[in-house]
Motif scaffolding. Structure first.
Motif, PDB file in Angstrom:
ATOM      1  N   TYR A  24       0.834  -1.213   0.000  1.00  0.00           N
ATOM      2  CA  TYR A  24       0.000   0.000   0.000  1.00  0.00           C
ATOM      3  C   TYR A  24       0.862   1.253   0.000  1.00  0.00           C
ATOM      4  O   TYR A  24       0.586   2.220  -0.719  1.00  0.00           O
ATOM      5  N   VAL A  30      -5.289   0.506  -2.147  1.00  0.00           N
ATOM      6  CA  VAL A  30      -5.660  -0.669  -1.360  1.00  0.00           C
ATOM      7  C   VAL A  30      -5.880  -1.870  -2.269  1.00  0.00           C
ATOM      8  O   VAL A  30      -5.372  -2.965  -2.016  1.00  0.00           O
ATOM      9  N   ALA A  31      -6.633  -1.667  -3.355  1.00  0.00           N
ATOM     10  CA  ALA A  31      -6.951  -2.780  -4.257  1.00  0.00           C
ATOM     11  C   ALA A  31      -5.690  -3.341  -4.893  1.00  0.00           C
ATOM     12  O   ALA A  31      -5.500  -4.566  -4.971  1.00  0.00           O
ATOM     13  N   GLU A  34      -3.654  -5.357  -2.374  1.00  0.00           N
ATOM     14  CA  GLU A  34      -4.211  -6.688  -2.157  1.00  0.00           C
ATOM     15  C   GLU A  34      -3.883  -7.615  -3.326  1.00  0.00           C
ATOM     16  O   GLU A  34      -3.558  -8.787  -3.127  1.00  0.00           O
ATOM     17  N   GLU A  88      -5.437   6.174  -1.867  1.00  0.00           N
ATOM     18  CA  GLU A  88      -6.704   5.648  -1.369  1.00  0.00           C
ATOM     19  C   GLU A  88      -6.729   5.762   0.153  1.00  0.00           C
ATOM     20  O   GLU A  88      -5.768   5.389   0.826  1.00  0.00           O
ATOM     21  N   VAL A  90      -7.281   5.051   4.032  1.00  0.00           N
ATOM     22  CA  VAL A  90      -7.328   3.878   4.909  1.00  0.00           C
ATOM     23  C   VAL A  90      -7.801   4.341   6.281  1.00  0.00           C
ATOM     24  O   VAL A  90      -7.219   5.258   6.878  1.00  0.00           O
ATOM     25  N   ARG A 285     -14.047   2.060  -3.124  1.00  0.00           N
ATOM     26  CA  ARG A 285     -14.803   0.811  -3.180  1.00  0.00           C
ATOM     27  C   ARG A 285     -14.666   0.009  -1.898  1.00  0.00           C
ATOM     28  O   ARG A 285     -15.612  -0.652  -1.464  1.00  0.00           O
ATOM     29  N   HIS A 286     -13.481   0.071  -1.286  1.00  0.00           N
ATOM     30  CA  HIS A 286     -13.255  -0.729  -0.073  1.00  0.00           C
ATOM     31  C   HIS A 286     -14.002  -0.165   1.128  1.00  0.00           C
ATOM     32  O   HIS A 286     -14.012  -0.783   2.185  1.00  0.00           O
ATOM     33  N   ASP A 289     -19.033  -0.766   2.341  1.00  0.00           N
ATOM     34  CA  ASP A 289     -19.818  -1.373   3.422  1.00  0.00           C
ATOM     35  C   ASP A 289     -20.286  -0.350   4.458  1.00  0.00           C
ATOM     36  O   ASP A 289     -21.274  -0.589   5.150  1.00  0.00           O
TER      37      ASP A 289
END
Length: 292
Positions: A24, A30-31, A34, A88, A90, A285-286, A289
């Motif tokens: 990262y 983030v994507a 991963e 991105e 975090v 996107r992360h 939720d």
């Protein structure tokens, strides 16, 4: 003969969080971090692990080299990026405040200005504590060259490290005050919070409305939030999260277009000197939720 599959997973999983952190910080995504770590696991799975003396060193080397490959193409993408580029965001949802310094948006943006090799040498040595012999093996350079890479990087990022760590309670107080003033269009409140030389960055990536250039100075930054307050007509976006974002006080809101937005505040001497707003949905996107 390769060791059994279970051995690969058992030895990899304890190292995974650190590998994601490394990726990262190299990539600011983030994507992509991963994906890189997943690719490193596949390579680990296919390796004769009985011949690997230090799994951590092997995997750090693999992740770093994969990141360097991505950064070659990322440079081209960033040159054509619409508006300011921010990493991105975090969220610190586990209270790990000891990571704030090497997660901060200001430091991440300073890393972005380094060459890929400088960034790798600095992160591996200064942040993750590898010796220069290990850094040299990872980057295929001699230790002296890696020392020079890290030294140049250190000089460039030193000014971006926070001068002191803001107390969490103070960060929460400033966040609440900023939310109240910016959402209500309170010019007097903003004047008490924003430094005269404040800078605001809004990253929409050309997908959502955002300023195409950083906004410098109290007048322009305050004008941004006063304008947003007028357009909202009292319909305030729900706050989904309040707390550290990349080591800085901040919050996440659900905007009127139904998408989330992150805002992080850089605070020095009781004043907000930087505002970092990420609106690009591809970078959020992360956090989907949070809206559910």
């Amino acid at each position: 003969m390769l060791p059994p599959d279970g051995d690969a997973a058992n030895r990899f999983q304890p190292l995974r969080p650190g590998l994601v952190r490394l990726a990262y910080r190299m990539l600011g995504s983030v994507a992509e971090a991963e994906d890189v770590v997943q690719e490193a696991y596949i390579r680990w799975h296919q390796t004769d692990r009985s011949a690997v003396r230090e799994p951590g060193a092997f995997l750090s080397k693999t992740v770093t080299r994969l990141c360097l490959d991505i950064l070659k193409s990322a440079r081209v993408k960033r040159e054509t990026y619409i508006g300011p580029w921010l990493p991105e965001p975090v969220l610190d949802t586990d209270g790990a405040e000891d990571r704030a310094e090497d997660l901060s948006l200001t430091l991440m943006m300073a890393l972005e200005r380094l060459s890929p090799l400088e960034r790798a040498a600095f992160l591996l040595h200064d942040v993750f504590g590898l010796g220069f012999d290990e850094v040299a093996a990872t980057l295929d350079r001699d230790p002296a060259a890696c020392r020079q890479l890290a030294a140049r990087a250190r000089k460039n990022v030193r000014a971006e490290r926070p001068r002191y760590a803001i107390e969490r309670e103070e960060g929460e107080r400033m966040t609440d005050a900023f939310l109240a003033a910016s959402r209500s269009g309170d010019l007097s409140g903003l004047r008490n919070l924003l430094a005269e030389n404040v800078v605001a960055y809004t990253d929409g990536g050309g997908i959502r409305n955002a300023a195409l250039n950083p906004l410098f100075g109290f007048r322009r930054v305050a004008g941004l939030f006063l304008g947003v307050a007028r357009k909202s007509a009292g319909q305030l976006p729900p706050v989904l999260y309040k707390g550290p974002i990349n080591g800085l006080p901040g919050f996440v809101t659900l905007e009127q277009d139904g998408m989330v937005q992150t805002t992080a505040l850089d605070i020095e001497g009781g004043r907000i000197v930087g505002v970092y707003i990420v609106r690009n949905p591809e970078k959020l996107r992360h956090l989907a939720d949070l809206a559910n």
